[in-house]
Write a protein that holds these residues in place. Structure first.
Motif, PDB file in Angstrom:
ATOM      1  N   UNK A 190       0.867  -1.178   0.000  1.00  0.00           N
ATOM      2  CA  UNK A 190       0.000   0.000   0.000  1.00  0.00           C
ATOM      3  C   UNK A 190       0.902   1.224   0.000  1.00  0.00           C
ATOM      4  N   UNK A 191       1.529   1.433  -1.140  1.00  0.00           N
ATOM      5  CA  UNK A 191       2.517   2.497  -1.291  1.00  0.00           C
ATOM      6  C   UNK A 191       1.848   3.864  -1.235  1.00  0.00           C
ATOM      7  N   UNK A 192       2.648   4.938  -1.063  1.00  0.00           N
ATOM      8  CA  UNK A 192       2.062   6.285  -1.107  1.00  0.00           C
ATOM      9  C   UNK A 192       1.263   6.521  -2.391  1.00  0.00           C
ATOM     10  N   UNK A 193       1.754   6.020  -3.512  1.00  0.00           N
ATOM     11  CA  UNK A 193       1.050   6.240  -4.791  1.00  0.00           C
ATOM     12  C   UNK A 193      -0.294   5.502  -4.803  1.00  0.00           C
TER      13      UNK A 193
END
Lengths: 141, 147
Positions: free
Chosen positions: A117-120
């Motif tokens: 669940x990356x920042x992007x």
């Protein structure tokens, strides 16, 4: 505005979560009830204790609707038309609460997906859930 | 004054004692700058914030993230008087840094998500609610001296 890349990312994530829809949905609801007790007032007719069948089936319903919307985000208003009517005329949930559920859903995704669940992905998801909530509230007035 | 139960105090203390500040601090600030790009307005001196990749490898962002997270230590050590503890920092953010106090909530939401990602299922609804209560008190204290 969601870019094509973001739409694909969102579609892919929700496709993957569809098999665990009940688990994710129930988790998000429980988080919302714990952090924002006022939201429980909409569920006085259900058993919303952890692992209750009501909670799981309701959570599943919500996640599947979100996943369905993600299949073709440009058609959100069409896809959500029946739910728009339901929320506007029957449920009449104050739309401020959509933000609370969205936040809770993001936390559930963070717990479930961890580093993935990356920042992007988070940014895209936040945008999608905001759009979803906005469309859901369109028939209110 | 904000009341804290023994359970809440221990939940919060546990979260922080198991936190790698050098990892979580940068991650939270990076996430804030990526998810809410308008927050970049306060960091024009930080150099390249052009895209998510640049932000996540920017050393100034990382250093600042660590600083901000350590700022929460003050609340941790003074849980019964968080408002007074942040009076000076509140004045700083208002009068010198000119930060819109709504941004404090954005950063605190990003911190919650980073901690959730780290703790996974250990970040239960109850733990989350307690952590969010703590952050909300800090956020409120930081906004108190704005006039």
């Amino acid at each position: 505005m969601l870019s094509k890349k973001e739409k694909d990312l969102i579609k892919e994530i929700w496709e993957r979560l569809t098999p665990v829809a009940a688990e994710i949905g129930a988790d998000a609801l429980l988080r919302m009830f714990a952090s924002y007790p006022g939201t429980k007032t909409y569920f006085s007719h259900l058993d919303i204790s952890p692992n209750s069948s009501h909670l799981l089936s309701h959570g599943k319903k919500i996640v599947l609707a979100i996943a369905e919307g993600a299949q073709d985000i440009s058609q959100l208003t069409v896809t959500l038309a029946p739910l728009q009517t339901l929320h506007a005329y029957q449920l009449r949930v104050d739309p401020k609460n959509f933000k609370l559920l969205s936040h809770s859903m993001l936390v559930s995704l963070a717990c479930y997906l961890g580093d993935e669940f990356t920042p992007v992905a988070h940014a895209a998801m936040d945008k999608y859930l905001s759009a979803f909530a906005a469309v859901l509230a369109e028939k209110y007035r | 004054m904000v009341e804290w139960s023994e359970n809440e105090r221990s939940i919060i203390s546990n979260i922080f004692s198991n936190l790698d500040y050098n990892d979580v601090g940068p991650k939270a600030l990076v996430r804030c700058l990526v998810v809410y790009p308008w927050t970049q307005r306060y960091f024009s001196s930080f150099g390249n914030l052009y895209n998510a990749e640049a932000i996540s490898t920017n050393p100034k962002v990382a250093a600042h993230g660590i600083k901000v997270l350590h700022g929460l230590d003050r609340a941790l050590k003074n849980m019964d008087n968080i408002k007074a503890t942040y009076a000076e920092l509140s004045v700083l953010h208002s009068e010198k840094l000119h930060v819109d106090p709504d941004n404090f909530k954005l950063l605190s939401d990003c911190l919650t998500i980073v901690v959730a990602g780290k703790l996974g299922s250990a970040f239960t609804p109850e733990v989350q609610a307690t952590f969010q209560k703590f952050l909300a008190v800090v956020v409120s204290a930081l906004g108190k001296q704005y006039h």
